[in-house]
Write an enzyme that holds these catalytic residues in place. Structure first.
Site, PDB file in Angstrom:
ATOM      1  N   HIS A 104      80.384  98.236  13.675  1.00 27.26           N
ATOM      2  CA  HIS A 104      80.362  96.769  13.714  1.00 27.26           C
ATOM      3  C   HIS A 104      81.433  96.219  12.766  1.00 27.26           C
ATOM      4  O   HIS A 104      81.648  96.764  11.676  1.00 27.26           O
ATOM      5  CB  HIS A 104      78.981  96.241  13.322  1.00 27.26           C
ATOM      6  N   GLU A 174      83.816  92.875  20.744  1.00 29.90           N
ATOM      7  CA  GLU A 174      83.415  91.714  19.946  1.00 29.90           C
ATOM      8  C   GLU A 174      84.633  91.212  19.172  1.00 29.90           C
ATOM      9  O   GLU A 174      84.923  91.727  18.077  1.00 29.90           O
ATOM     10  CB  GLU A 174      82.344  92.115  18.925  1.00 29.90           C
TER      11      GLU A 174
HETATM   12  P1  PGA Z   1      76.870  86.386  16.782  1.00 27.82           P
HETATM   13  O1  PGA Z   1      77.010  87.927  16.312  1.00 27.82           O
HETATM   14  O2  PGA Z   1      76.127  86.407  18.093  1.00 27.82           O
HETATM   15  O3  PGA Z   1      76.096  85.724  15.678  1.00 27.82           O
HETATM   16  O4  PGA Z   1      78.249  85.857  16.936  1.00 27.82           O
HETATM   17  C1  PGA Z   1      77.334  88.935  17.217  1.00 27.82           C
HETATM   18  C2  PGA Z   1      77.463  90.242  16.484  1.00 27.82           C
HETATM   19  O5  PGA Z   1      77.988  90.283  15.372  1.00 27.82           O
HETATM   20  O6  PGA Z   1      77.055  91.290  17.001  1.00 27.82           O
END
Ligand code: PGA
Length: 271
Positions: A104, A174
């Site tokens: 992440h 992401e």
């Molecule tokens: P968010 O986070 O939905 O708060 O943008 C997503 C993540 O970090 O997995």
């Protein structure tokens, strides 16, 4: 059609075990009404253990057959030993954890996790039977083109995966600028990112791997935009990784929208 996977990443929330159990109970209720979707909840480690025990999760899954799964937010690459503060994939497996988030961006940036470390975690998770969800994404995007850094991160984090596991690769794209910012990526750009990821995987491991990988979108997902990432990306996106909204009453609404769409009851344009 492969089942959609929605991951609820609770991050370092909520603040107490009681709140965590309550939130899980709500998510359980919502999941029950959405059998068309797989849902994986990733609580912080202490609450992961409480939930696993309270809800009787087993190494083979929750009562063996349901659409609700447990996920861990991280994992270490060794099975046991002198690794202060770390949690092994075996410990997670024993708790009934089915998935683990690896790489992440918050861990990469705040804790200095490198591609090499992420790669070790990913391979250890596979080896011990916990499905890794590999997160990749760029810090900033100058144009609509997916930055090459995404390809570099993927190549380095997903290298040397034994062929046996290539069938079950899950990649979460992401973009860091979209996480927690309230500014999600657009479905059109997400589609390009997914195509780019498949192409990179095809170069690494062959066409089949590129085609079969399950690609998730994450970054400011809400019930307002969730369906667009599935319906407007031409089948490229197989699920979502949800942070902030996974803690709120909006999460059941996300699940319900996706499930209704899968049943053919709702399309974003009609809602
Ligand atoms: P968010 O986070 O939905 O708060 O943008 C997503 C993540 O970090 O997995």
């Amino acid at each position: 059609m492969k089942k959609l996977l929605v991951v609820a990443n609770w991050k370092m929330n909520p603040q107490s075990e009681a709140e965590a159990l309550e939130l899980f109970a709500k998510t359980f209720q919502a999941a029950k009404n959405c059998p068309e979707i797989d849902i994986a909840v990733a609580p912080p480690f202490p609450f992961l253990a409480s939930i696993a025990k309270r809800w009787n999760f087993r190494p083979e899954g929750f009562h063996g057959k349901t659409n609700l799964h447990l996920a861990a937010q991280d994992v270490f690459w060794e099975r046991a030993g002198a690794y202060t503060g770390e949690v092994s994939p075996l410990m997670e497996k024993e708790l009934g954890v089915s998935y683990v988030i690896t790489g992440h961006s918050e861990r990469r940036r705040l804790l200095g996790e490198t591609d090499a470390m992420v790669n070790k975690k990913l391979r250890a998770a596979f080896e011990f039977g916990v499905a890794p969800i590999l997160c990749i994404g760029e810090d900033a995007r100058q144009s609509r083109e997916i930055p090459e850094i995404v390809g570099e991160e993927l190549r380095a984090s997903a290298k040397d995966i034994p062929p046996l596991f290539l069938e079950s690769l899950i990649i979460a794209y992401e973009p860091v600028w979209a996480i927690g910012s309230g500014t999600p990526d657009s479905p059109a750009d997400m589609q390009q990112a997914a195509i780019f990821i498949r192409k990179t995987l095809a170069e690494m491991y062959g066409e089949g791997c590129g085609q079969r990988a399950q690609i998730l979108y994450g970054g400011s997902v809400t019930s307002q935009n969730a369906l667009a990432f599935i319906e407007e990306t031409d089948g490229e996106v197989g699920g979502l990784l949800v942070g902030k909204d996974a803690l709120s009453d909006d999460f059941p609404a996300i699940l319900e929208r996706l499930a209704r769409a899968r049943r053919g009851e709702e399309s974003r344009n009609l809602s």
